[in-house]
Design a protein around this motif. Sequence first.
Motif, PDB file in Angstrom:
ATOM      1  N   ARG A   1       0.842  -1.202   0.000  1.00  0.00           N
ATOM      2  CA  ARG A   1       0.000   0.000   0.000  1.00  0.00           C
ATOM      3  C   ARG A   1       0.872   1.244   0.000  1.00  0.00           C
ATOM      4  O   ARG A   1       0.575   2.245  -0.670  1.00  0.00           O
ATOM      5  N   LEU A   2       1.970   1.169   0.762  1.00  0.00           N
ATOM      6  CA  LEU A   2       2.896   2.303   0.848  1.00  0.00           C
ATOM      7  C   LEU A   2       3.466   2.642  -0.531  1.00  0.00           C
ATOM      8  O   LEU A   2       3.566   3.824  -0.906  1.00  0.00           O
ATOM      9  N   PHE A   3       3.825   1.595  -1.299  1.00  0.00           N
ATOM     10  CA  PHE A   3       4.428   1.815  -2.619  1.00  0.00           C
ATOM     11  C   PHE A   3       3.546   2.711  -3.493  1.00  0.00           C
ATOM     12  O   PHE A   3       4.041   3.515  -4.272  1.00  0.00           O
ATOM     13  N   GLY A   4       2.235   2.550  -3.394  1.00  0.00           N
ATOM     14  CA  GLY A   4       1.329   3.330  -4.248  1.00  0.00           C
ATOM     15  C   GLY A   4       0.642   4.441  -3.489  1.00  0.00           C
ATOM     16  O   GLY A   4      -0.361   4.964  -3.959  1.00  0.00           O
ATOM     17  N   HIS A   5       1.172   4.815  -2.337  1.00  0.00           N
ATOM     18  CA  HIS A   5       0.531   5.813  -1.469  1.00  0.00           C
ATOM     19  C   HIS A   5      -0.944   5.457  -1.292  1.00  0.00           C
ATOM     20  O   HIS A   5      -1.819   6.313  -1.318  1.00  0.00           O
ATOM     21  N   ASP A   6      -1.204   4.191  -1.160  1.00  0.00           N
ATOM     22  CA  ASP A   6      -2.541   3.638  -0.949  1.00  0.00           C
ATOM     23  C   ASP A   6      -3.493   3.941  -2.099  1.00  0.00           C
ATOM     24  O   ASP A   6      -4.696   4.023  -1.915  1.00  0.00           O
ATOM     25  N   ASN A   7      -2.926   4.110  -3.295  1.00  0.00           N
ATOM     26  CA  ASN A   7      -3.756   4.323  -4.481  1.00  0.00           C
ATOM     27  C   ASN A   7      -3.526   3.206  -5.486  1.00  0.00           C
ATOM     28  O   ASN A   7      -2.544   2.473  -5.395  1.00  0.00           O
TER      29      ASN A   7
ATOM     30  N   ASN B   1      -3.250  -2.580  -7.145  1.00  0.00           N
ATOM     31  CA  ASN B   1      -3.669  -1.848  -5.958  1.00  0.00           C
ATOM     32  C   ASN B   1      -3.157  -2.628  -4.743  1.00  0.00           C
ATOM     33  O   ASN B   1      -3.480  -3.795  -4.561  1.00  0.00           O
TER      34      ASN B   1
END
Lengths: 512, 341
Positions: B159-165, B259
């Motif tokens: 989640r961190l990798f995609g800033h939760d996006n 995601n």
Amino acid sequence: MSTDQNRPFLEMRNVSKTFGRVRALTSVSLDIRVGEIHALMGENGAGKSTLMKILSGAIAPDEGSEIVIEGRRVAINGPMAAKQLGIAIIYQELTLAPNLSVAENIYLGREPSRGALIDRKAMVAGVESVLQRLGANFAARDKVAGLSIAERQLVEIARAVHARSRVLIMDEPTTTLSERETERLFALVRQLKQEGLAIVYISHRMKEVYELSDRVSVLRDGAYVGTLGRDAINPAAVVRMMVGRDLSSFYKKEHNAHGSRGRPILSVRDVSDGRRVEPCSFDIHEGEVLGIAGLVGAGRTELARLIFGADPKITGAIAVDGRDVNPRSPKDAIEAGIAYLTEDRKLLGLMLDMSVSENINLGVMSRDALAGGVLNRAKGRKRTAEAIEATGIRTASPDAPVGGLSGGNQQKVLLSRLLETRPRVLILDEPTRGVDIGAKSEIYRLIDRLAREGVGVAVISSELPEIVGICDRVIVMREGRIAGEVGGAAGAEQITQENIMAIATSAAKEAA
Amino acid sequence: MTSTHSSAAEAKRRNPALAGNLRGLGMLPALVLIAILFQILSGYVETGGLSWADGRFMSWNNLSIVTQQASINTVLAAGMTFVILTGGIDLSVGSVLAASAMLAMIASLIPGWGMLGVLVALIGGGALGLINGALIAFLRLPPFIVTLGTMTSVRGLARLFGHDNTIFNADLPFAFLGNGALFGVPWLVIIALATVVVSWVILRRTVLGMRVYAVGGNPEAARLAGVKVWSISLFVYGMSGLLAGLGGAMSAAKLYAANGLQVGQSYELDAIAAVILGGTSFVGGIGSIWGTLVGALIIAVLSNGLILTGVSDIWQFIIKGLVIIGAVALDRLRTSGNART
């Protein structure tokens, strides 16, 4: 009880068992009398365990087999039925739950209850009286986990007595016992006999059978060979019945290490682990068979494991052929030319589900491998075929799982694995434990051959006749130290059982 | 008297090699049976009568869908087979897959270097697997606990990798891996089969593979035979992570997106189920990669067939779980006496 004498409690008539096309038992007839200790002997694979399994209800005998208890024909169709008929079996691997108490183990499966609750009071009371009668020095409430092997065995016996069993079958009960514990067990077995139990005693140890039993029956290749009465029992006769030949060439010692002892191959200097092994120093010479004797717990296995790098040592140096090696792992030791045969081949040696071939090649397959670590299967097959030939492993196929082989053949597989690494030094820990007489003599022959080829062999053994029979020199351990040496140099004490025992047990005398 | 020895046990005594092959085949008959059942049932749903020809399950089109659905789980389960053969478990593969998919998507957005995404996923997954392996091999922590921990942490990492996006890439350069085909065979299926074949070669034809079995069969005996047990642990968890990374790349390629929260949720359970259905012993030492392939196919066939026959989502869960238990129970009965699952 005199009217009971000679009255058979259990009779087997023409009991046969075939697995597929293999005949494991061929019409065996045997009777077990009230109040007798009846020894059952035979090499591994002779059919003893099949016979036991039939009596315990684990397998069904073939059509036409008859089992008669107190004159009545019975069918033993399951372990529960065997129990109800009064048959109790104590296996080599004990079957207790270590996390439960003695009483809970003895009552397991038929716990007394008051309403929905277990009646612990009745349980403890019922067990205490049996324990007392058997002379146990532990209590019904003690956890089994805290008991020694001998005490656990006593719990199993108590379970049989408590269930009012009429015949007690014991499978090699003394394998894991010390001398004193064995004596105690024998006294107990005699007491049970006095109380009218019939005891079937399975053992490989001639001395025990000779000492204990009223009659000896021998099986060979699944067939009944004969029964000897008390007066006719003598080791030579029994061995002849078991192997079908004489014992004369049993121990093999053709190599000559006395006249021209080679140079030292393995030098052990001040090796210790700070706990169970005090600093120990000794050499093994080229072509020498060195015995390492001592009582169980004297530190023999622990010392061997330190030399092999299986456990960490805190002091000392180890050299092979004058080169310092100091193995820090078994891998280092093997690469330095040291091989170690563990005393517990099932727990520490073999992969029981893997094939004979895989087990033999395990130590050398990376040496043999083709580019990229691909297994060299042709070479593996060749090694396996040669090893099977050379050590006489009896197996249906090189691809059969090792777990299905007899003890002696399993041991030969493990030995083959070690020999494939072409060791300079071979440390054998109880090499003939749980191995039948035929395989024993084959292993002795193998040790002799290796010594002739110049390998240095160390044999750790609790069987003194074996040490005396095959070793050129013996070091004796006591309480973690090398307490003495017999044989070897001119003028040294002779290698005899008495001289070895004197050193092994004289701790008190020396301390005084 | 009744015999407590099953015929299978006696067959094994007579011919161990044959019994080994039977066990390797394991659930193949069950797979065929379930497939036939779905063909008939889907025909029944269509026509209301018993008609083989009207069944939709065994059409080429549908079988292609089933095998594609099975592909990612097959890859994960292959890695899981290595781990379970040593007597271990890897609960983190779903999360590792998610993190690797995120990494693949991030890398795919680098102009001109988008293909690197696949490599980044493999490296990321392999590295996470090696962390599992190191914790298990050097700190001697139980695999269940280590991978339970990393399952949670790595999920957070994803989640961190995609800033939760969710990360999208409509021009994903390696999208053909998820949607394309080579000579009519979908790339996903090719990758899955290649993974199985390579795994088989490693397990059955290399020193490394033999040591995996040896360590699973008896770790202490393996050590005394000169095997560096820690290196085997490192290898199997690294392999599991690497294949989870591959699964991440496949997933990203299929969806053009990833995601961190949603991708790979509870995939570890399907992977474990496939391995167990495939007859691999949970205590280690016994099992085969072919069994795992059959296990993964059973799971995919069940999911697909239940949808085809119009079973509701809720009942799909219930039936899938029961079939897994039932299939293993059946296997137990068949091989009673030597099964140690």
